[in-house]
Motif scaffolding. Structure first.
Motif, short mmCIF file in Angstrom:
data_model
loop_
_atom_site.label_atom_id
_atom_site.label_comp_id
_atom_site.label_asym_id
_atom_site.label_seq_id
_atom_site.Cartn_x
_atom_site.Cartn_y
_atom_site.Cartn_z
N THR A 105 6.87 4.12 0.75
CA THR A 105 7.02 3.96 2.20
C THR A 105 8.40 4.41 2.70
O THR A 105 8.55 4.68 3.89
N ARG A 106 9.37 4.50 1.82
CA ARG A 106 10.71 4.96 2.22
C ARG A 106 10.98 6.41 1.84
O ARG A 106 12.09 6.90 2.08
N HIS A 107 10.01 7.08 1.25
CA HIS A 107 10.24 8.46 0.82
C HIS A 107 10.57 9.33 2.04
O HIS A 107 9.89 9.25 3.06
N PRO A 108 11.59 10.17 1.93
CA PRO A 108 12.02 10.99 3.07
C PRO A 108 10.91 11.87 3.66
O PRO A 108 10.89 12.10 4.87
N GLU A 109 9.99 12.35 2.85
CA GLU A 109 8.93 13.23 3.34
C GLU A 109 7.81 12.47 4.04
O GLU A 109 6.90 13.08 4.60
N LEU A 110 7.89 11.13 4.02
CA LEU A 110 6.83 10.31 4.62
C LEU A 110 7.35 9.46 5.77
O LEU A 110 6.72 8.47 6.14
N GLN A 111 8.45 9.84 6.35
CA GLN A 111 9.01 9.08 7.46
C GLN A 111 8.44 9.57 8.79
O GLN A 111 8.14 10.74 8.95
N GLY A 112 8.30 8.67 9.74
CA GLY A 112 7.85 9.01 11.08
C GLY A 112 6.34 9.18 11.20
O GLY A 112 5.86 9.68 12.23
N LEU A 113 5.59 8.76 10.20
CA LEU A 113 4.14 8.87 10.27
C LEU A 113 3.59 7.91 11.33
O LEU A 113 4.10 6.81 11.50
N ARG A 114 2.55 8.32 11.98
CA ARG A 114 1.92 7.46 12.98
C ARG A 114 1.08 6.37 12.33
O ARG A 114 0.99 5.26 12.82
N ARG A 115 0.43 6.70 11.21
CA ARG A 115 -0.46 5.74 10.59
C ARG A 115 -0.43 5.84 9.06
O ARG A 115 -0.44 6.93 8.51
N TRP A 116 -0.36 4.68 8.44
CA TRP A 116 -0.55 4.53 7.00
C TRP A 116 -1.84 3.74 6.83
O TRP A 116 -2.12 2.85 7.62
N SER A 117 -2.60 4.03 5.78
CA SER A 117 -3.78 3.21 5.51
C SER A 117 -3.97 3.09 4.01
O SER A 117 -3.39 3.84 3.22
N LEU A 118 -4.78 2.11 3.64
CA LEU A 118 -5.15 1.88 2.25
C LEU A 118 -6.33 0.93 2.24
O LEU A 118 -6.66 0.32 3.25
N ALA A 119 -6.96 0.82 1.10
CA ALA A 119 -8.05 -0.15 0.91
C ALA A 119 -7.75 -0.92 -0.36
O ALA A 119 -7.34 -0.34 -1.37
N THR A 120 -7.92 -2.23 -0.31
CA THR A 120 -7.69 -3.06 -1.49
C THR A 120 -8.64 -4.25 -1.47
O THR A 120 -8.97 -4.77 -0.40
N ALA A 121 -9.05 -4.66 -2.65
CA ALA A 121 -9.89 -5.85 -2.76
C ALA A 121 -9.04 -7.08 -3.11
O ALA A 121 -9.45 -8.20 -2.85
N ASP A 122 -7.86 -6.84 -3.70
CA ASP A 122 -7.14 -7.98 -4.26
C ASP A 122 -5.62 -7.94 -4.14
O ASP A 122 -4.94 -8.79 -4.70
N ALA A 123 -5.05 -6.98 -3.42
CA ALA A 123 -3.59 -6.87 -3.38
C ALA A 123 -3.05 -6.99 -1.95
O ALA A 123 -2.00 -6.43 -1.64
N HIS A 124 -3.71 -7.75 -1.12
CA HIS A 124 -3.26 -7.92 0.27
C HIS A 124 -1.84 -8.50 0.32
O HIS A 124 -1.04 -8.11 1.16
N GLY A 125 -1.54 -9.43 -0.58
CA GLY A 125 -0.22 -10.05 -0.62
C GLY A 125 0.88 -9.04 -0.88
O GLY A 125 1.95 -9.10 -0.28
#
Length: 163
Positions: A105-125
């Motif tokens: 999430t801090r990688h320089p090439e991934l800054q300023g994105l409008r949306r991040w997404s993911l799917a998880t069954a067990d790692a919400h925390g």
């Protein structure tokens, strides 16, 4: 609550994270995803090779041995989908997953994105520590879901749950 993980503590213990695909141990990644993960069981070797080739990948290493992995599907401008995240069992309980998500999430090439997404069954925390929440307008999202077929012709139970 956003966490901050100190890179130096991991580096001193021989851990590193790299986006250099030439360092990836494909066999270790494939073995985990195909045999151990709940979301990618049955993935064909060629599909994973193409997925890695066309994704922004992060490898976690301990003294150059594959310890974890994450794959990001992104245009590096507006959107990133985090997937295939894992730390191998022998390296768990060391906060490596937190360090990995922080690094992504801090990688320089991934800054300023409008949306991040993911799917998880067990790692919400884990993900909530980095600002991830449930989708605020799920009625806006649509999908086509085609699960991999297991060698015995059955679908994995988790696949039926759309992972």
């Amino acid at each position: 609550m956003k966490v901050f993980i100190n890179n130096d503590a991991f580096l001193k213990k021989g851990f590193s994270i790299s986006t250099d695909k030439s360092l990836l141990n494909f066999e270790a990644i494939y073995n985990y995803l195909d045999k151990e993960s709940y979301w990618a069981k049955g993935i064909p070797v060629e599909k994973l090779k193409i997925a890695i080739e066309n994704s922004f990948c992060f490898g976690v290493y301990h003294n150059k041995t594959q310890a974890g992995f994450a794959r990001i599907v992104t245009d590096k401008a507006t959107f990133a989908y985090i997937c295939d995240v894992f730390i191998l069992p022998e390296f768990r309980n060391k906060s490596l997953s937190k360090w990995l998500i922080q690094t992504i999430t801090r990688h320089p090439e991934l800054q300023g994105l409008r949306r991040w997404s993911l799917a998880t069954a067990d790692a919400h925390g884990l993900y909530s520590q980095f600002g991830f929440t449930e989708i605020t307008r799920p009625e806006s999202w649509m999908e086509i879901f085609t699960p991999y077929q297991m060698p015995n012709g059955e679908e994995d139970e988790h696949k039926k749950a759309n992972f």
